[in-house]
Design a protein around this motif. Structure first.
Motif, PDB file in Angstrom:
ATOM      1  N   UNK A 190      64.835  31.922  47.796  1.00 26.90           N
ATOM      2  CA  UNK A 190      64.279  32.813  46.770  1.00 26.90           C
ATOM      3  C   UNK A 190      65.353  33.148  45.731  1.00 26.90           C
ATOM      4  N   UNK A 191      64.976  33.174  44.462  1.00 23.65           N
ATOM      5  CA  UNK A 191      65.971  33.427  43.412  1.00 23.65           C
ATOM      6  C   UNK A 191      66.661  34.775  43.596  1.00 23.65           C
ATOM      7  N   UNK A 192      65.942  35.792  44.082  1.00 25.69           N
ATOM      8  CA  UNK A 192      66.576  37.092  44.301  1.00 25.69           C
ATOM      9  C   UNK A 192      67.678  36.997  45.346  1.00 25.69           C
ATOM     10  N   UNK A 193      67.469  36.166  46.358  1.00 22.28           N
ATOM     11  CA  UNK A 193      68.497  35.961  47.378  1.00 22.28           C
ATOM     12  C   UNK A 193      69.728  35.317  46.761  1.00 22.28           C
ATOM     13  N   UNK A 194      69.508  34.365  45.866  1.00 24.39           N
ATOM     14  CA  UNK A 194      70.651  33.696  45.221  1.00 24.39           C
ATOM     15  C   UNK A 194      71.395  34.678  44.317  1.00 24.39           C
ATOM     16  N   UNK A 249      54.429  32.850  35.854  1.00 29.23           N
ATOM     17  CA  UNK A 249      54.331  31.387  35.795  1.00 29.23           C
ATOM     18  C   UNK A 249      54.629  30.743  37.144  1.00 29.23           C
ATOM     19  N   UNK A 250      55.459  31.407  37.962  1.00 34.57           N
ATOM     20  CA  UNK A 250      55.933  30.793  39.198  1.00 34.57           C
ATOM     21  C   UNK A 250      55.299  31.416  40.441  1.00 34.57           C
ATOM     22  N   UNK A 251      54.166  32.060  40.272  1.00 34.65           N
ATOM     23  CA  UNK A 251      53.512  32.717  41.402  1.00 34.65           C
ATOM     24  C   UNK A 251      53.248  31.743  42.551  1.00 34.65           C
ATOM     25  N   UNK A 252      52.835  30.539  42.247  1.00 35.51           N
ATOM     26  CA  UNK A 252      52.504  29.566  43.280  1.00 35.51           C
ATOM     27  C   UNK A 252      53.629  28.629  43.653  1.00 35.51           C
ATOM     28  N   UNK A 256      58.147  24.110  51.100  1.00 33.04           N
ATOM     29  CA  UNK A 256      57.153  23.410  51.900  1.00 33.04           C
ATOM     30  C   UNK A 256      56.648  24.244  53.073  1.00 33.04           C
ATOM     31  N   UNK A 257      57.462  25.220  53.515  1.00 36.44           N
ATOM     32  CA  UNK A 257      57.003  26.075  54.612  1.00 36.44           C
ATOM     33  C   UNK A 257      56.201  27.277  54.121  1.00 36.44           C
ATOM     34  N   UNK A 258      55.930  27.318  52.814  1.00 38.66           N
ATOM     35  CA  UNK A 258      55.099  28.375  52.255  1.00 38.66           C
ATOM     36  C   UNK A 258      55.842  29.596  51.758  1.00 38.66           C
ATOM     37  N   UNK A 259      57.169  29.643  51.926  1.00 41.05           N
ATOM     38  CA  UNK A 259      57.918  30.804  51.456  1.00 41.05           C
ATOM     39  C   UNK A 259      58.016  30.774  49.936  1.00 41.05           C
ATOM     40  N   UNK A 260      57.734  31.900  49.262  1.00 42.18           N
ATOM     41  CA  UNK A 260      57.802  31.933  47.790  1.00 42.18           C
ATOM     42  C   UNK A 260      59.237  31.917  47.309  1.00 42.18           C
ATOM     43  N   UNK A 261      59.425  31.522  46.054  1.00 33.31           N
ATOM     44  CA  UNK A 261      60.776  31.461  45.488  1.00 33.31           C
ATOM     45  C   UNK A 261      60.957  32.362  44.287  1.00 33.31           C
ATOM     46  N   UNK A 262      59.886  33.000  43.825  1.00 33.86           N
ATOM     47  CA  UNK A 262      59.951  33.997  42.764  1.00 33.86           C
ATOM     48  C   UNK A 262      59.084  35.189  43.164  1.00 33.86           C
TER      49      UNK A 262
END
Length: 632
Positions: A190-194, A249-252, A256-262
């Motif tokens: 997730x970008x927040x983690x980065x 824009x990045x909601x979906x 691959x394991x379904x974890x969101x990135x934004x």
């Protein structure tokens, strides 16, 4: 051809380049190319590299060697891959950014990829951190400083990847060569983690870095606490900005394991954190003597007008000046200055060293304020509708525009940064030893000389050309090189004003810092300019209006330094700006009536997917846990 004698300023890591390259070869010779974070199976070589201080220092400089060559147009997309400059035809070094600017980046042809080189850098940083404790002939205090430097570099290489690719794998530790194949396959996070990881690492680095460089003869260019705190501020402002904070824009967009990135939900608290980071960086920078640069060279007497121009120009071109938080010497400015500088001297027209071929676009010329300190389309005293009409300069404009010369009305009654940053047909151009003027219509001395390598818009970038450059009689071009301005105090002031406004709207503290930048540029305060001269006198009183003012102030103050490319992205304004036509004057005309016609050079296209670079298919095949960048 010559460059300036800057040996006394050359950082120690650049003077050890041969040893550095040898070290790179030793470290990378048996490296596994498949995975991002596997230690090369050359333990004996690594052990040897950390037996003594001298060898460990070479490895430290290896970690530094990956810093971006920011003045190299072929490796820095922020220079030629956007809309600040345009070219008639790129050199081989300019080909890749030129292709990006024209919209030809694709998942099959990836120009200016930052992926592999920065993960190599992270691997070497981790090797250093894992082994520096083995060195026996070093004081612990020196080890602690080196560790802090490499932690900063590790954070910075993650930062380069984050702003280029969005969510990325974090490589905090190198895996052992005995790791299983599955362990080497690392997904994006997730970008927040980065962002949080980078911020924490910068905090850790700052605690161990020196406040200033004490040994300026050998260590200029090494990291300081000021650099770490300022870059942290930049990182956190980006984290709070629309591209990363509540971007639907990045909601979906998921792994691959379904974890969101934004996170599609806007978090106002990020602006508070960013403002605090900016204020902490400002406080520290000012405590160690960093301040806005003003020109005052001994033995040089200039008029007030030209003194202000030199304050604005030399804030970027005078390396290690008082405003610089971070000068990056890992690059040469020779080529970029040569390509920006026109043939100034009519007595030296046969010299082909200067080209003026990297040309600012017309949208950049129109972006600068009027002399009242407001946008040209807002100033009620300025004739915006007739800005392309012809006008002849009088004696009053003599230090800015050649007296008696006919040029466009667009070039009159503009703010000091317009004249400090840009050259144009009829403009005066002050160099250290002489005043020149530009005449660039067809048949004049700054006009087209070749089929290619000529100025295509009618504008020249004065700002990034040192005023000490010259072509001595009977000699080639002399270029006074400088270390690239990665971060200066004006940038930090404007980040702080932006964060404060986004946190809680217009306030005195925000006005204070934007007005510091405006005052150095010779402009009234925001309140004064908009109240007295703008068609929207109350614009600065709302968060939305003040946001527009701050953003335009940043785009002007940091023009041509590479900030615009990333700012437009984090504000989510690239879709707006990079879908506009690129325009300039009709430079092949000799008659002013025809020269001063606006012509379209290219129609840029930008899509949502262009906010981040795609990944190479090779990386996706070798790491099945990596998902492709959004939209690609």
């Amino acid at each position: 051809m010559k460059t300036s004698d800057t040996t006394k300023y050359t950082p120690v890591f650049r003077r050890h380049l041969p040893a550095l390259l040898l070290c790179l070869l030793l470290v990378q010779f048996t490296a596994c190319k498949k995975f991002l974070d596997v230690v090369p199976d050359n333990v004996a070589t690594i052990d040897n590299a950390f037996t003594m201080r001298a060898e460990a220092e070479k490895y430290l400089f290896t970690c530094y060697s990956y810093l971006p060559s920011s003045a190299n147009v072929g490796s820095n997309p922020a220079l030629l891959a956007g809309d600040e400059y345009w070219m008639m035809r790129p050199y081989s070094s300019s080909e890749e950014p030129w292709q990006i600017a024209q919209g030809f980046l694709s998942a099959n042809i990836i120009y200016m990829s930052q992926w592999s080189i920065n993960y190599k850098a992270l691997r070497d940083c981790n090797i250093f951190l894992d082994n520096i404790h083995k060195v026996v002939d070093m004081r612990q205090g020196e080890k602690d400083r080196w560790i802090a430097e490499v932690k900063f570099l590790k954070a910075y290489y993650h930062w380069i990847l984050l702003r280029t690719y969005g969510p990325i794998p974090i490589i905090d530790k190198n895996l052992s060569i005995s790791s299983t194949a599955e362990e080497t396959k690392v997904p994006r996070v997730h970008v927040d983690t980065v962002f949080n990881y980078i911020s924490h690492l910068l905090d850790t680095a700052a605690a161990g870095l020196p406040d200033i460089i004490a040994d300026r003869s050998t260590e200029l260019g090494r990291m300081t606490k000021s650099i770490a705190l300022a870059i942290k501020a930049r990182v956190l402002v980006t984290a709070a900005s629309p591209l990363f904070n509540g971007n639907p824009d990045y909601t979906g967009y998921k792994n691959y394991d379904g974890t969101p990135m934004f996170n599609p939900a806007f978090d106002a608290g990020k602006w508070k954190v960013a403002a605090e980071a900016c204020k902490a960086a400002i406080t520290h920078c000012e405590s160690v003597g960093i301040q806005l640069y003003t020109f005052g060279e001994l033995g040089v007497t200039l008029s007030d007008t030209l003194t202000r121009q030199m304050s604005l120009r030399n804030a970027t071109c005078e390396q290690w000046n008082a405003e610089m938080i971070w000068n990056n010497p890992n690059t040469s400015t020779y080529d970029i200055q040569r390509q920006m500088m026109p043939r100034l001297d009519p007595a030296r027209l046969g010299n082909e060293s200067t080209l003026g071929s990297i040309a600012p676009t017309m949208k950049m010329a129109e972006m600068f304020y009027t002399d009242k300190g407001v946008p040209i389309n807002e100033d009620k005293t300025w004739d915006f509708a007739n800005r392309t009409q012809l006008r002849t300069a009088t004696h009053a404009e003599g230090e800015l525009i050649q007296e008696g010369y006919t040029t466009a009305s667009l070039h009159f009654n503009r703010e000091p940064r317009f004249y400090a940053d840009l050259g144009f047909d009829g403009a005066m151009w002050r160099m250290e030893k002489k005043m020149f003027h530009i005449e660039s219509k067809a048949g004049q001395w700054q006009t087209r000389k070749n089929i290619y390598d000529n100025n295509v818009t009618g504008y020249f970038c004065k700002k990034m050309v040192s005023w000490k450059n010259e072509i001595p009689e009977g000699q080639g071009l002399y270029v006074e090189q400088y270390a690239w301005p990665e971060m200066r105090l004006a940038d930090l002031y404007l980040l702080y004003a932006e964060a404060l406004n986004e946190q809680s709207g217009p306030q005195e503290e925000a006005f204070k810092y934007i007005d510091k930048v405006r005052a150095r540029a010779g402009l009234p305060t925001v309140q004064t300019s908009w109240t007295n001269y703008s068609k929207q006198p109350g614009k600065f009183q709302t968060k939305e209006g003040f946001r527009q003012i701050i953003q335009q102030e940043r785009l002007i103050e940091l023009a041509f330094e590479g900030a615009r490319f990333w700012d437009l992205r984090r504000w989510k304004k690239s879709m707006e700006e990079l879908n506009k036509p690129v325009t300039g004057w009709d430079v092949d005309q000799s008659d002013p009536n025809f020269y001063y016609r606006v012509r379209t050079l290219f129609r840029q296209t930008f899509q949502v997917r262009n906010y981040f670079w795609p990944l190479d298919n090779w990386d996706l095949l070798n790491n099945p846990k990596l998902v492709q960048s959004f939209g690609w």
